[in-house]
Design a protein around this motif. Sequence first.
Motif, PDB file in Angstrom:
ATOM      1  N   GLY A 183       0.801  -1.224   0.000  1.00 32.05           N
ATOM      2  CA  GLY A 183       0.000   0.000   0.000  1.00 32.05           C
ATOM      3  C   GLY A 183       0.828   1.265   0.000  1.00 32.05           C
ATOM      4  O   GLY A 183       0.290   2.362  -0.091  1.00 32.05           O
ATOM      5  N   SER A 184       2.166   1.139   0.125  1.00 34.35           N
ATOM      6  CA  SER A 184       3.011   2.350   0.120  1.00 34.35           C
ATOM      7  C   SER A 184       4.286   2.098  -0.679  1.00 34.35           C
ATOM      8  O   SER A 184       5.378   2.439  -0.247  1.00 34.35           O
ATOM      9  N   GLU A 185       4.123   1.468  -1.852  1.00 36.68           N
ATOM     10  CA  GLU A 185       5.283   1.079  -2.655  1.00 36.68           C
ATOM     11  C   GLU A 185       6.147   2.271  -3.056  1.00 36.68           C
ATOM     12  O   GLU A 185       7.359   2.168  -3.159  1.00 36.68           O
ATOM     13  N   GLY A 186       5.515   3.419  -3.292  1.00 31.39           N
ATOM     14  CA  GLY A 186       6.277   4.594  -3.744  1.00 31.39           C
ATOM     15  C   GLY A 186       7.214   5.142  -2.694  1.00 31.39           C
ATOM     16  O   GLY A 186       8.215   5.761  -3.016  1.00 31.39           O
ATOM     17  N   GLY A 187       6.900   4.931  -1.416  1.00 30.67           N
ATOM     18  CA  GLY A 187       7.701   5.519  -0.350  1.00 30.67           C
ATOM     19  C   GLY A 187       8.603   4.533   0.346  1.00 30.67           C
ATOM     20  O   GLY A 187       8.891   4.684   1.526  1.00 30.67           O
ATOM     21  N   PHE A 188       9.027   3.488  -0.379  1.00 31.31           N
ATOM     22  CA  PHE A 188       9.861   2.456   0.250  1.00 31.31           C
ATOM     23  C   PHE A 188      11.272   2.525  -0.321  1.00 31.31           C
ATOM     24  O   PHE A 188      11.462   2.637  -1.529  1.00 31.31           O
ATOM     25  N   ALA A 189      12.271   2.475   0.571  1.00 32.67           N
ATOM     26  CA  ALA A 189      13.672   2.518   0.133  1.00 32.67           C
ATOM     27  C   ALA A 189      14.483   1.495   0.920  1.00 32.67           C
ATOM     28  O   ALA A 189      14.108   1.098   2.026  1.00 32.67           O
ATOM     29  N   VAL A 190      15.600   1.064   0.320  1.00 27.06           N
ATOM     30  CA  VAL A 190      16.520   0.133   0.982  1.00 27.06           C
ATOM     31  C   VAL A 190      17.880   0.808   1.095  1.00 27.06           C
ATOM     32  O   VAL A 190      18.388   1.356   0.111  1.00 27.06           O
ATOM     33  N   VAL A 191      18.450   0.806   2.307  1.00 24.97           N
ATOM     34  CA  VAL A 191      19.832   1.246   2.493  1.00 24.97           C
ATOM     35  C   VAL A 191      20.641   0.001   2.816  1.00 24.97           C
ATOM     36  O   VAL A 191      20.374  -0.683   3.806  1.00 24.97           O
ATOM     37  N   PHE A 192      21.609  -0.297   1.964  1.00 23.36           N
ATOM     38  CA  PHE A 192      22.368  -1.545   2.072  1.00 23.36           C
ATOM     39  C   PHE A 192      23.802  -1.213   2.458  1.00 23.36           C
ATOM     40  O   PHE A 192      24.499  -0.502   1.731  1.00 23.36           O
ATOM     41  N   ALA A 193      24.235  -1.694   3.621  1.00 20.30           N
ATOM     42  CA  ALA A 193      25.605  -1.460   4.086  1.00 20.30           C
ATOM     43  C   ALA A 193      26.377  -2.769   4.055  1.00 20.30           C
ATOM     44  O   ALA A 193      26.057  -3.702   4.794  1.00 20.30           O
ATOM     45  N   ALA A 194      27.383  -2.858   3.172  1.00 20.06           N
ATOM     46  CA  ALA A 194      28.239  -4.044   3.089  1.00 20.06           C
ATOM     47  C   ALA A 194      29.529  -3.730   3.842  1.00 20.06           C
ATOM     48  O   ALA A 194      30.256  -2.811   3.475  1.00 20.06           O
ATOM     49  N   ILE A 195      29.791  -4.479   4.916  1.00 22.15           N
ATOM     50  CA  ILE A 195      30.875  -4.150   5.847  1.00 22.15           C
ATOM     51  C   ILE A 195      31.964  -5.220   5.778  1.00 22.15           C
ATOM     52  O   ILE A 195      31.734  -6.377   6.140  1.00 22.15           O
ATOM     53  N   GLY A 196      33.146  -4.840   5.284  1.00 29.41           N
ATOM     54  CA  GLY A 196      34.287  -5.752   5.287  1.00 29.41           C
ATOM     55  C   GLY A 196      34.140  -6.947   4.374  1.00 29.41           C
ATOM     56  O   GLY A 196      34.674  -8.017   4.654  1.00 29.41           O
ATOM     57  N   ILE A 197      33.421  -6.787   3.264  1.00 29.70           N
ATOM     58  CA  ILE A 197      33.216  -7.925   2.352  1.00 29.70           C
ATOM     59  C   ILE A 197      34.243  -7.875   1.216  1.00 29.70           C
ATOM     60  O   ILE A 197      34.919  -6.867   1.028  1.00 29.70           O
ATOM     61  N   THR A 198      34.353  -8.963   0.467  1.00 31.30           N
ATOM     62  CA  THR A 198      35.299  -9.010  -0.645  1.00 31.30           C
ATOM     63  C   THR A 198      34.767  -8.205  -1.825  1.00 31.30           C
ATOM     64  O   THR A 198      33.574  -7.914  -1.916  1.00 31.30           O
ATOM     65  N   PHE A 199      35.675  -7.888  -2.749  1.00 26.94           N
ATOM     66  CA  PHE A 199      35.279  -7.152  -3.954  1.00 26.94           C
ATOM     67  C   PHE A 199      34.234  -7.942  -4.742  1.00 26.94           C
ATOM     68  O   PHE A 199      33.274  -7.380  -5.271  1.00 26.94           O
ATOM     69  N   GLU A 200      34.423  -9.283  -4.808  1.00 24.43           N
ATOM     70  CA  GLU A 200      33.484 -10.132  -5.568  1.00 24.43           C
ATOM     71  C   GLU A 200      32.083 -10.060  -4.971  1.00 24.43           C
ATOM     72  O   GLU A 200      31.089  -9.975  -5.699  1.00 24.43           O
TER      73      GLU A 200
END
Length: 456
Positions: free
Chosen positions: A172-189
């Motif tokens: 019901g609120s698809e327009g106002g949804f966001a994802v913040v993705f934090a990748a911490i200490g992962i490999t380049f791949e």
Amino acid sequence: MFKEYKTIREVVGPLMLVEGVEGVTYNELVEIACEGGEVRRGKVLEVDRDRAVVQLFESSQGLRISTAKARFLGHAQQLAVSKEMLGRVFDGMGNPRDGGAPVIPEAMLDINGEPINPAARDYPNEFIQTGVSAIDGLNTLVRGQKLPVFSMSGLPHAELAAQIARQAKVRGSEGGFAVVFAAIGITFEEAQYFIDDFRRTGAIERTVLFTNLADDPAVERIATPRIALTCAEYLAFTCGMHVLVIMTDITNYAEALREVSAARREIPGRRGYPGYLYTDLASLYERAGRIRGSEGSITQIPILTMPEDDKTHPIPDLTGYITEGQIILSRELYKRGVNPPIDVLPSLSRLKDKGIGDGKTREDHADTMNQLFAAYARGKESKELSAILGEAALSETDKLYAKFAEAFEAEYINQGFETDRTVEETLDLGWKLLKILPKGELKRIRTAYIEKYMKE
């Protein structure tokens, strides 16, 4: 005016001691001007009278203390935030990593934000659909909740994280949804996997990625989740969006904390981690939630790999105390080819009852959830008994429960990483599997729901 000092006395690993300072504050940003015009950055970690301990963001290699100058900037580390950050990829310090232009800031925010005031919190009570049946049907995620994923080395938590980031929505609120993705200490791949996956599926348009790589300085690893949460707070409480924050891997964050603590010669706590690990993790996790009177919200899914597959290790142990449940991945299920390998019995969402039911998911959700849990637990017991005593030792009902457990794992849990199920599809699948059992065994479901939903 910046305060500049030539009184750098000692450098040990990522730490630097500056003497004779005045008016310097904790967390204040520092620039170190080296010979040849190179500038390195750091922050104040400790102040004792006229001495300041500075934590360098870059390596201290090649730094000559006899010629270097420390410049104190008078403010803590800040992040330039804007709604234009959506669809962009940044490094662990908030600098563009996608070749695009720097963000034109709508605000400059201190990354050391405050946890939400408990008196201002609104209770989480809205369903977030992840499209993953083992979560939506049995361990439901609620808007404003902190629900960590406890994984093990080698298990596909990266694929699960990408799937949730792609599929999650507040209905019901698809327009106002966001994802913040934090990748911490992962490999380049791994970092490239997330970027490519989000671009392939179009999820990048509503996502902000912060990628701290394994070869980046450990100190940057400590800043990355705080930078991601600062971005999330702006999108949620200034722009009014529903923000899902996924952080992987919290274990790498805790290792960086231990490394810096050892460099400071602090007295270690459990397993060598600093004694303040609990409060430090809480300063991250408690930045999730809903604020009364505000449209936006922050929901957190921190992902951590349990060292030695040990649930009692300090990192999962303390995380479990602070958060509202946990999703546990199983090595046994993974070996049997079940993906995502979510072990539903020890998994738990403490707020699931607040986000399900009529008007949120469906009226039969709570009853079917309880029945599926009970039937799967008994089915696993029946399978174990069969392995020890042979199938002949089982009653006809126990054989049906064993059959149910196998079908439950094969169809309900094992949906793969590309299938996106609505909650109605998940609930209907639950009813289909419950048909394996006699109606008399469905003691946790109201008769009216059995008559309405158990179609022949």
